[in-house]
Design an enzyme around this catalytic site. Structure first.
Site, PDB file in Angstrom:
ATOM      1  N   SER A  50      67.436  69.774  49.281  1.00  0.00           N
ATOM      2  CA  SER A  50      67.372  70.707  50.404  1.00  0.00           C
ATOM      3  C   SER A  50      68.330  70.229  51.493  1.00  0.00           C
ATOM      4  O   SER A  50      68.835  69.099  51.440  1.00  0.00           O
ATOM      5  CB  SER A  50      65.958  70.743  50.971  1.00  0.00           C
ATOM      6  N   ASP A  83      69.352  73.463  47.418  1.00  0.00           N
ATOM      7  CA  ASP A  83      68.169  74.268  47.722  1.00  0.00           C
ATOM      8  C   ASP A  83      68.275  74.797  49.162  1.00  0.00           C
ATOM      9  O   ASP A  83      68.579  74.029  50.085  1.00  0.00           O
ATOM     10  CB  ASP A  83      66.933  73.353  47.574  1.00  0.00           C
ATOM     11  N   GLU A 142      67.907  84.825  47.878  1.00  0.00           N
ATOM     12  CA  GLU A 142      66.499  85.158  48.145  1.00  0.00           C
ATOM     13  C   GLU A 142      66.381  86.534  48.788  1.00  0.00           C
ATOM     14  O   GLU A 142      67.153  86.878  49.683  1.00  0.00           O
ATOM     15  CB  GLU A 142      65.890  84.084  49.060  1.00  0.00           C
ATOM     16  N   GLY A 192      54.959  73.811  51.481  1.00  0.00           N
ATOM     17  CA  GLY A 192      54.032  72.846  52.057  1.00  0.00           C
ATOM     18  C   GLY A 192      52.673  72.805  51.372  1.00  0.00           C
ATOM     19  O   GLY A 192      52.473  73.376  50.296  1.00  0.00           O
ATOM     20  N   GLY A 232      57.881  77.493  46.843  1.00  0.00           N
ATOM     21  CA  GLY A 232      56.536  77.176  47.330  1.00  0.00           C
ATOM     22  C   GLY A 232      55.514  77.135  46.210  1.00  0.00           C
ATOM     23  O   GLY A 232      54.398  77.612  46.374  1.00  0.00           O
ATOM     24  N   SER A 234      54.135  74.490  44.559  1.00  0.00           N
ATOM     25  CA  SER A 234      53.289  73.317  44.308  1.00  0.00           C
ATOM     26  C   SER A 234      51.846  73.767  44.162  1.00  0.00           C
ATOM     27  O   SER A 234      51.397  74.703  44.835  1.00  0.00           O
ATOM     28  CB  SER A 234      53.413  72.314  45.456  1.00  0.00           C
ATOM     29  N   ASN A 274      59.989  76.074  41.918  1.00  0.00           N
ATOM     30  CA  ASN A 274      60.312  75.008  42.874  1.00  0.00           C
ATOM     31  C   ASN A 274      59.087  74.189  43.261  1.00  0.00           C
ATOM     32  O   ASN A 274      58.089  74.743  43.720  1.00  0.00           O
ATOM     33  CB  ASN A 274      60.892  75.625  44.152  1.00  0.00           C
ATOM     34  N   ASP A 276      58.077  70.623  45.343  1.00  0.00           N
ATOM     35  CA  ASP A 276      58.400  69.484  46.197  1.00  0.00           C
ATOM     36  C   ASP A 276      57.110  68.811  46.662  1.00  0.00           C
ATOM     37  O   ASP A 276      56.886  67.609  46.466  1.00  0.00           O
ATOM     38  CB  ASP A 276      59.220  69.972  47.404  1.00  0.00           C
ATOM     39  N   THR A 277      56.223  69.613  47.260  1.00  0.00           N
ATOM     40  CA  THR A 277      55.008  69.072  47.881  1.00  0.00           C
ATOM     41  C   THR A 277      54.161  68.233  46.920  1.00  0.00           C
ATOM     42  O   THR A 277      53.635  67.176  47.307  1.00  0.00           O
ATOM     43  CB  THR A 277      54.183  70.244  48.459  1.00  0.00           C
TER      44      THR A 277
HETATM   45  O1  G3H Z   1      62.378  74.059  50.467  1.00  0.00           O
HETATM   46  C1  G3H Z   1      61.447  73.327  50.676  1.00  0.00           C
HETATM   47  C2  G3H Z   1      61.350  71.946  50.297  1.00  0.00           C
HETATM   48  O2  G3H Z   1      60.018  71.555  50.399  1.00  0.00           O
HETATM   49  C3  G3H Z   1      62.276  71.056  51.066  1.00  0.00           C
HETATM   50  O3  G3H Z   1      61.726  70.546  52.194  1.00  0.00           O
HETATM   51  O4  G3H Z   1      63.477  70.710  53.945  1.00  0.00           O
HETATM   52  O5  G3H Z   1      61.610  69.049  54.130  1.00  0.00           O
HETATM   53  O6  G3H Z   1      63.411  68.736  52.460  1.00  0.00           O
HETATM   54  P1  G3H Z   1      62.615  69.709  53.264  1.00  0.00           P
HETATM   55  P1  13P Z   2      56.449  73.406  47.692  1.00  0.00           P
HETATM   56  O1  13P Z   2      56.340  73.049  49.126  1.00  0.00           O
HETATM   57  O2  13P Z   2      55.321  74.299  47.254  1.00  0.00           O
HETATM   58  O3  13P Z   2      56.575  72.231  46.804  1.00  0.00           O
HETATM   59  O4  13P Z   2      57.772  74.287  47.509  1.00  0.00           O
HETATM   60  C1  13P Z   2      59.027  73.676  47.389  1.00  0.00           C
HETATM   61  C2  13P Z   2      60.158  74.641  47.457  1.00  0.00           C
HETATM   62  O5  13P Z   2      60.003  75.841  47.395  1.00  0.00           O
HETATM   63  C3  13P Z   2      61.500  74.077  47.596  1.00  0.00           C
HETATM   64  O6  13P Z   2      62.482  75.038  47.731  1.00  0.00           O
HETATM   65 ZN    ZN Z   3      61.900  76.751  48.869  1.00  0.00          ZN
END
Ligand code: G3H
Ligand code: 13P
Ligand code: ZN
Length: 347
Positions: A50, A83, A142, A192, A232, A234, A274, A276-277
């Site tokens: 990101s 991202d 998007e 998140g 989003g 997760s 995707n 991340d969380t």
């Molecule tokens: O796009 C969302 C991801 O959770 C990236 O988060 O911008 O804190 O790296 P970040």
């Molecule tokens: P999460 O916060 O649900 O992991 O989503 C991550 C995301 O969409 C990164 O682009």
């Molecule tokens: Zn995202």
């Protein structure tokens, strides 16, 4: 094998009827955890950075770490993806560094907060496609806006807001107008750990997020060859949150996207998911536990080792649940030059 264009990874996933996890990274341990999971499950994978990650680690460090993952795992197709690229400038920087895929998030303005007009989204997306495709680089865009303000970007919509969900008719028009390879859609997920935004009015209990999965089904009916992306995504497993809370954390009222909902999406054209969380939660819980149980430890390797192992475990589970496991060796990887021919730009 060299880095693979994301388009090929998604085309193959569509042929095989599975989804591919796109996992966010910020450092070496996260990349290693993802690659351990990919190698153990033999899954193709998308590693993404990101803007926040690029700011934290600097693009060139992440690029070189991902390059190391490629050399260390010659049998795994890996795409390196930007991202939530916010501007043509960021996209250009990623392309110059060798990313094989970029997202231009024109659903929001360059500040990453204000929803953009449809026309502005189309214009900036077309500009990125014109820049990337002649180089064989894949493009994600998007349409619609995700809820949630975690992670310093997003439109600041309340999780659960339906105001900016993707309109299937507009998605069809956007996809045809822009020629993107992958389309991120807003169906009620948010970034998140707090994706619900809804509470039972009587008990006050957090309710599952309201998802509009029927929009994905409608888009798939209209555009059967379009690879959809769920941001989003997760699942925010309660057991991972429990570990954090058990060892001094404070994360009440979390909620994620049930894996079954993602699997429903995969049946209807979702190819990139995707995450991340979940990785953040797994690592944080492991670190908190280590420090609570062994307060004398201060060597970074003592806490990064269990954190990396916990991240690998959650990523492995997702690769299996999305159906990507076992598909790493299905196809001969394409180069960006091969991809140019697909896009109609022969060398
Ligand atoms: O796009 C969302 C991801 O959770 C990236 O988060 O911008 O804190 O790296 P970040
Ligand atoms: P999460 O916060 O649900 O992991 O989503 C991550 C995301 O969409 C990164 O682009
Ligand atoms: Zn995202």
């Amino acid at each position: 094998m060299p880095l693979v264009p994301m388009r090929q990874i998604l085309d193959e996933a569509a042929k095989g009827g599975y989804g591919v996890g796109a996992f966010n990274v910020n450092n070496m341990e996260q990349i290693q955890a993802i690659m351990q999971a990919a190698s153990e499950t033999q899954s193709p994978v998308i590693i993404q950075a990101s803007r926040g990650a690029l700011k934290y680690s600097k693009m060139i460090y992440l690029r070189n770490l991902i390059q190391a993952a490629v050399e260390d795992n010659p049998g795994i197709p890996i795409a390196m993806h930007l991202d939530h690229g916010n501007s043509v400038e960021t996209v250009k920087q990623a392309i110059a560094l060798g990313f094989t895929s970029v997202m231009i998030d024109g659903s929001l303005g360059e500040d990453g907060k204000t929803p953009n007009t449809y026309a502005a989204n189309v214009a900036v997306t077309k500009e990125v496609v014109a820049l990337a495709h002649p180089l064989g680089i894949s493009v994600e865009a998007e349409i619609g806006v995700l809820g949630g303000i975690e992670d310093g970007h997003g439109a600041g919509l309340a999780a659960g807001s339906t105001e900016h969900l993707t309109d299937p008719e507009q998605a069809e028009e956007f996809y045809k107008q822009t020629g993107v390879d992958a389309l991120a859609v807003a169906v009620g997920t948010s970034h998140g750990a707090y994706k619900s935004g809804r509470r039972d009015p009587v008990t006050g209990q957090v309710l599952p997020p309201a998802l509009a999965m029927e929009r994905i089904e409608e888009i798939h009916r209209r555009l059967p060859n379009c690879h959809m992306v769920m941001h989003g995504s997760s699942s925010v497993p309660q057991e991972l949150v429990d570990i954090i809370n058990q060892y001094g954390g404070k994360m009440p009222g979390t909620f994620g996207i049930p894996v079954e909902q993602i699997q429903r999406g995969i049946k209807h054209g979702v190819r990139k998911i995707n995450v991340d969380t979940d990785i953040r939660l797994a690592m944080t819980g492991a670190v908190r536990k280590l420090f609570a149980e062994k307060p004398d430890k201060f060597d970074m390797r003592d806490w990064m080792t269990p954190a990396r192992a916990a991240a690998a475990e959650v990523v492995k589970a997702r690769m299996q649940q999305f159906g990507a496991a076992g598909h790493a060796g299905d196809y001969a990887p394409m180069t960006l030059d091969d991809m140019k021919k697909v896009y109609g730009f022969a060398r």
